[in-house]
Design a protein around this motif. Structure first.
Motif, mmCIF file in Angstrom:
data_model
loop_
_atom_site.group_PDB
_atom_site.id
_atom_site.type_symbol
_atom_site.label_atom_id
_atom_site.label_comp_id
_atom_site.label_asym_id
_atom_site.label_seq_id
_atom_site.Cartn_x
_atom_site.Cartn_y
_atom_site.Cartn_z
ATOM 1 N N THR A 18 0.810 -1.257 0.058
ATOM 2 C CA THR A 18 0.004 0.025 0.144
ATOM 3 C C THR A 18 1.001 1.208 0.164
ATOM 4 O OG1 THR A 18 -0.227 0.196 2.272
ATOM 5 C CG2 THR A 18 -1.833 -1.249 1.415
ATOM 6 N N SER A 19 0.392 2.367 -0.592
ATOM 7 C CA SER A 19 1.175 3.566 -0.791
ATOM 8 C C SER A 19 1.098 4.205 0.736
ATOM 9 C CB SER A 19 0.591 4.614 -1.590
ATOM 10 O OG SER A 19 -0.717 4.785 -1.297
ATOM 11 N N SER A 20 0.432 3.953 1.915
ATOM 12 C CA SER A 20 0.740 4.188 3.224
ATOM 13 C C SER A 20 1.594 3.438 4.041
ATOM 14 C CB SER A 20 -0.848 4.403 3.781
ATOM 15 O OG SER A 20 -1.406 3.483 3.841
ATOM 16 N N SER A 21 1.929 2.305 3.311
ATOM 17 C CA SER A 21 2.960 1.303 4.263
ATOM 18 C C SER A 21 4.340 2.426 4.576
ATOM 19 C CB SER A 21 3.225 0.290 3.436
ATOM 20 O OG SER A 21 4.065 -0.653 4.097
ATOM 21 N N SER A 22 5.069 1.655 5.448
ATOM 22 C CA SER A 22 6.380 2.510 5.703
ATOM 23 C C SER A 22 7.093 2.084 4.292
ATOM 24 C CB SER A 22 7.029 1.617 7.044
ATOM 25 O OG SER A 22 6.281 1.904 8.028
ATOM 26 N N LYS A 23 8.007 3.417 4.341
ATOM 27 C CA LYS A 23 9.128 3.430 3.196
ATOM 28 C C LYS A 23 10.421 2.680 3.989
ATOM 29 C CE LYS A 23 11.532 6.839 1.641
ATOM 30 N NZ LYS A 23 11.814 8.257 1.020
ATOM 31 N N VAL A 24 11.080 1.883 3.157
ATOM 32 C CA VAL A 24 12.199 0.959 3.745
ATOM 33 C C VAL A 24 13.356 1.343 2.996
ATOM 34 C CG1 VAL A 24 10.724 -0.942 4.893
ATOM 35 C CG2 VAL A 24 11.483 -0.980 2.524
ATOM 36 N N GLY A 25 13.270 2.257 1.582
ATOM 37 C CA GLY A 25 14.301 2.480 0.941
ATOM 38 C C GLY A 25 13.834 3.010 -0.166
ATOM 39 N N THR A 26 14.669 3.294 -1.330
ATOM 40 C CA THR A 26 14.590 3.515 -2.564
ATOM 41 C C THR A 26 15.316 2.801 -3.516
ATOM 42 O OG1 THR A 26 16.143 5.403 -2.406
ATOM 43 C CG2 THR A 26 13.697 6.136 -1.810
ATOM 44 N N SER A 32 17.922 -2.849 -11.724
ATOM 45 C CA SER A 32 17.248 -4.150 -12.097
ATOM 46 C C SER A 32 16.625 -4.602 -10.349
ATOM 47 C CB SER A 32 18.248 -5.135 -12.362
ATOM 48 O OG SER A 32 18.881 -4.651 -13.460
ATOM 49 N N VAL A 33 15.454 -5.483 -10.636
ATOM 50 C CA VAL A 33 14.866 -5.976 -9.671
ATOM 51 C C VAL A 33 14.231 -7.298 -10.059
ATOM 52 C CG1 VAL A 33 13.942 -4.032 -8.892
ATOM 53 C CG2 VAL A 33 12.421 -4.956 -10.281
ATOM 54 N N ASP A 34 14.231 -8.151 -9.185
ATOM 55 C CA ASP A 34 13.599 -9.712 -9.385
ATOM 56 C C ASP A 34 12.104 -9.544 -8.362
ATOM 57 O OD1 ASP A 34 15.685 -10.727 -10.770
ATOM 58 O OD2 ASP A 34 16.753 -11.179 -8.901
ATOM 59 N N VAL A 35 11.250 -9.788 -9.403
ATOM 60 C CA VAL A 35 9.834 -9.850 -8.951
ATOM 61 C C VAL A 35 9.426 -11.253 -8.610
ATOM 62 C CG1 VAL A 35 7.302 -9.389 -9.244
ATOM 63 C CG2 VAL A 35 9.225 -7.801 -10.167
ATOM 64 N N CYS A 36 8.909 -11.539 -7.294
ATOM 65 C CA CYS A 36 8.699 -12.744 -6.794
ATOM 66 C C CYS A 36 7.261 -13.106 -6.634
ATOM 67 C CB CYS A 36 9.523 -13.391 -5.609
ATOM 68 S SG CYS A 36 9.203 -12.142 -4.270
ATOM 69 N N GLU A 37 6.161 -11.969 -6.606
ATOM 70 C CA GLU A 37 4.783 -12.157 -6.510
ATOM 71 C C GLU A 37 4.303 -10.677 -6.873
ATOM 72 O OE1 GLU A 37 1.843 -12.342 -2.496
ATOM 73 O OE2 GLU A 37 4.044 -12.642 -2.234
ATOM 74 N N GLU A 38 2.947 -11.056 -7.272
ATOM 75 C CA GLU A 38 2.239 -9.754 -7.767
ATOM 76 C C GLU A 38 1.072 -9.766 -6.757
ATOM 77 O OE1 GLU A 38 1.780 -9.293 -11.960
ATOM 78 O OE2 GLU A 38 3.397 -10.741 -12.179
ATOM 79 N N LYS A 39 0.435 -8.485 -6.498
ATOM 80 C CA LYS A 39 -0.786 -8.467 -5.797
ATOM 81 C C LYS A 39 -1.510 -7.115 -6.070
ATOM 82 C CE LYS A 39 -2.225 -8.103 -0.585
ATOM 83 N NZ LYS A 39 -1.418 -8.215 0.593
ATOM 84 N N GLY A 40 -2.346 -7.242 -6.767
ATOM 85 C CA GLY A 40 -2.994 -6.124 -7.433
ATOM 86 C C GLY A 40 -2.009 -5.308 -8.254
ATOM 87 N N LYS A 41 -2.021 -3.989 -8.102
ATOM 88 C CA LYS A 41 -0.904 -3.267 -8.871
ATOM 89 C C LYS A 41 0.420 -3.207 -8.059
ATOM 90 C CE LYS A 41 -4.480 -0.696 -11.343
ATOM 91 N NZ LYS A 41 -4.022 -0.984 -12.553
ATOM 92 N N TRP A 42 0.742 -4.339 -7.269
ATOM 93 C CA TRP A 42 1.978 -4.052 -6.367
ATOM 94 C C TRP A 42 2.933 -5.379 -6.599
ATOM 95 C CZ3 TRP A 42 3.637 0.024 -3.478
ATOM 96 C CH2 TRP A 42 2.624 0.955 -3.323
ATOM 97 N N ASP A 47 15.638 -8.203 -2.436
ATOM 98 C CA ASP A 47 16.960 -7.694 -2.300
ATOM 99 C C ASP A 47 17.939 -8.702 -2.268
ATOM 100 O OD1 ASP A 47 17.249 -8.428 0.457
ATOM 101 O OD2 ASP A 47 16.380 -6.442 1.113
ATOM 102 N N PRO A 48 19.312 -8.356 -2.500
ATOM 103 C CA PRO A 48 20.505 -9.331 -2.235
ATOM 104 C C PRO A 48 20.340 -10.160 -1.171
ATOM 105 C CG PRO A 48 21.125 -7.095 -3.258
ATOM 106 C CD PRO A 48 19.599 -6.892 -2.722
ATOM 107 N N GLY A 49 20.061 -9.587 -0.096
ATOM 108 C CA GLY A 49 19.772 -10.244 1.215
ATOM 109 C C GLY A 49 18.492 -11.184 1.403
#
Length: 66
Positions: A18-26, A32-42, A47-49
């Protein structure tokens, strides 16, 4: 899982899908990103860890399926 690239100059990484969820980084344009799940428009990305976070799909362009 599929790979993508960030299209926004700066993309907020969020703790939940959600856009109101806490921001943890940018991410920056061209990252590049690896997408492991889709939920609605999210998209849940890993991350590497091997931590999973959320970004909005509008700012990620698919580059490759795995």
């Amino acid at each position: 899982m599929w790979s993508g690239v960030v299209t926004a100059d700066t993309l907020n990484i969020r703790q939940d899908s959600t856009s109101s969820s806490s921001k943890v980084g940018t991410l920056s344009k061209g990252d590049s990103v690896d997408v492991c799940e889709e939920k609605g428009k999210w998209l849940r990305i890993k991350d590497p860890g091997n931590n999973a976070w959320w970004v909005h799909e509008y700012y990620v362009k698919a580059t490759q399926s795995t």
